[in-house]
Structure formats: C-alpha cells, structure tokens
Design an enzyme around this catalytic site. Structure first.
Site, PDB file in Angstrom:
ATOM      1  N   ASP A   8       0.854  -1.189   0.000  1.00  0.00           N
ATOM      2  CA  ASP A   8       0.000   0.000   0.000  1.00  0.00           C
ATOM      3  C   ASP A   8       0.889   1.238   0.000  1.00  0.00           C
ATOM      4  O   ASP A   8       1.782   1.360   0.846  1.00  0.00           O
ATOM      5  CB  ASP A   8      -0.900   0.024   1.241  1.00  0.00           C
ATOM      6  CG  ASP A   8      -1.990  -1.045   1.182  1.00  0.00           C
ATOM      7  OD1 ASP A   8      -1.985  -1.836   0.227  1.00  0.00           O
ATOM      8  OD2 ASP A   8      -2.834  -1.093   2.100  1.00  0.00           O
ATOM      9  N   ASP A 129     -15.518  -3.844  -1.214  1.00  0.00           N
ATOM     10  CA  ASP A 129     -15.144  -3.623   0.185  1.00  0.00           C
ATOM     11  C   ASP A 129     -16.418  -3.544   1.005  1.00  0.00           C
ATOM     12  O   ASP A 129     -17.274  -2.702   0.728  1.00  0.00           O
ATOM     13  CB  ASP A 129     -14.355  -2.315   0.318  1.00  0.00           C
ATOM     14  CG  ASP A 129     -13.122  -2.304  -0.584  1.00  0.00           C
ATOM     15  OD1 ASP A 129     -12.578  -3.386  -0.837  1.00  0.00           O
ATOM     16  OD2 ASP A 129     -12.711  -1.220  -1.017  1.00  0.00           O
TER      17      ASP A 129
END
EC number: 5.3.1.16
Length: 237
Positions: A8, A129
């Site tokens: 990330d 998500d």
C-alpha cells in the site's frame, strides 16, 4: 490458491492502515519498489498494490513508483486506488500493470465497468469492500446502498471474472478473516473470489483455502512477521 502480498502506497512510502483509517498509519518502507522486489524474491507469484492517495482523491497519485514497479518486477502487478476512467485503465495497462481494480467507480459508474470489461476483459478486477455486509466506497469513508453479495452478482452479470472481497472490519486488525462472509460470497457467485482483510497466520491461509477462494491478499501479517510468505505459498498450493 494464489497469495498476493500487499504493498500500500501513501506519500510515496509503503504503509499499512488500520481499517482504512488514514490517520492510523504505520510506515514499513520508504521504498515500495524494493518492498515489491523483496516479496518477489521470497516466491510471490503476484503483487497487490494500492495507491492510497489515489483512493482518497479519485486519481492515481503515485504514478512514477507504480510505473517503476511494473518495469522492475518480474511478476504481475494488480493495482487499485483512484482508477475512475477508461483512459486511466489504458494508461496503466500500457505501463505494464497486469490488472486494474475498480472499486468506488464500479459502484458509482456501472457504465464504466461495462465498457472496461468489454475493452480490457480479464485485465479488470472488481474490488468489493464490505462493512457489515454493505459495500463501502471512497476509501471506505462512505457506505453505499448495495449488499456485497447483490453487488457481486451484478458485476458477474456485467462480465467480471474476478472480484476482490475485503471485509473492512477485519482489515489491518490481525483478527482473522471473516470466513463466514467469504464462504457466502464463494457460494453466491460463479467467478473467482480473492479474499482480503484480517489474515494473521498460517491457519487463516488453510481455512481460506478450505472455503474455496482463488486467492488471498496478505498485508499486515507479512510486515509484522506473524506470517511467513514462503510457508503461506506452500500451504496455498
């Protein structure tokens, strides 16, 4: 089952967030490219990269790093975070990114999904998500009106071949994956489901394999040393 180490990127650095909260950041490396190469050396077959700044702003922000990754790594890279147009998808694929992930844009713009899947086919993955079974968007800041399973079925109808299913409540918590939710998703659709969120140890990898997911994204547990990548890859075979 494929293990996807996660890199990330925020402000050009390799970080982990807790439950997607931008103020709960741990920096693990100032060099995301080197981190990707490290996972490749340890046997990773695929890398999962997220441009966190992009997810927040709606536009890819860490382009130079992402381009360098695509060039230097010998394994495919899938990228998510801030991909909102067909032009962006095309640019990224031309730079050598193997697959792009549409998350927020898939919820807000079904036409984009339709067009992207038609044009780029397997190079487009849908990121779902979920927060309490509902789809969350915009860097997880908002919840949509879609259930995760309902949305997954809709994406399958549009031609998606792969989804990445993240349980936000588990992400970055090292609390174990939501096996029940993952199993429900695997049973609900006839496309590949990659599990993400909460993986903490080798037992979680075994359990997810039993659930029938096609891949697992692993982040924090690799960075804390709670999970050994080589062992995870071996168990996933």
């Amino acid at each position: 089952m494929i293990i996807y180490p996660a890199v990330d990127i925020k402000d050009g650095r390799c970080v982990r967030l807790v439950q997607g909260e931008f103020d709960k950041v741990t920096v693990y490396s100032d060099n995301p490219v080197e981190m990707g190469l490290k996972w490749e050396r340890m046997g990773a077959q695929y890398l999962h990269v997220v441009d966190l700044d992009g997810a927040r702003t709606g536009q890819i922000q860490n382009t130079p790093i992402i381009s360098e990754m695509a060039v230097k790594l010998g394994i495919p890279v899938q990228l998510g975070g801030g991909i909102r147009t067909v032009e962006t998808i095309e640019t990224l694929l031309c730079k050598g990114i193997h697959r792009v992930i549409l998350g927020t844009s898939a919820v807000k713009n079904p036409e984009l999904v339709k067009q992207a899947l038609k044009t780029f086919e397997d190079s487009v993955v849908i990121g779902i998500d979920a927060k309490d079974g509902m789809v969350a968007i915009e860097g997880w800041a908002k919840t949509s009106e879609f259930t995760a399973i309902g949305f997954a079925k809709k994406m399958e109808e549009l031609g998606a071949k792969t989804i990445i299913y993240t349980d936000i409540s588990r992400d970055g918590m090292l609390a174990g994956p939501n096996l029940k939710a993952m199993e429900e998703m695997v049973k609900a659709v006839n496309i590949e489901v990659i599990a993400s969120g909460g993986v903490r140890n080798i037992d979680d990898i075994r359990n997810l394999k039993n659930v029938g997911v096609s891949g697992v994204i692993v982040g924090k547990a690799l960075y804390t040393g709670d999970l050994d990548l080589k062992e995870a890859i071996e168990v996933a075979k």
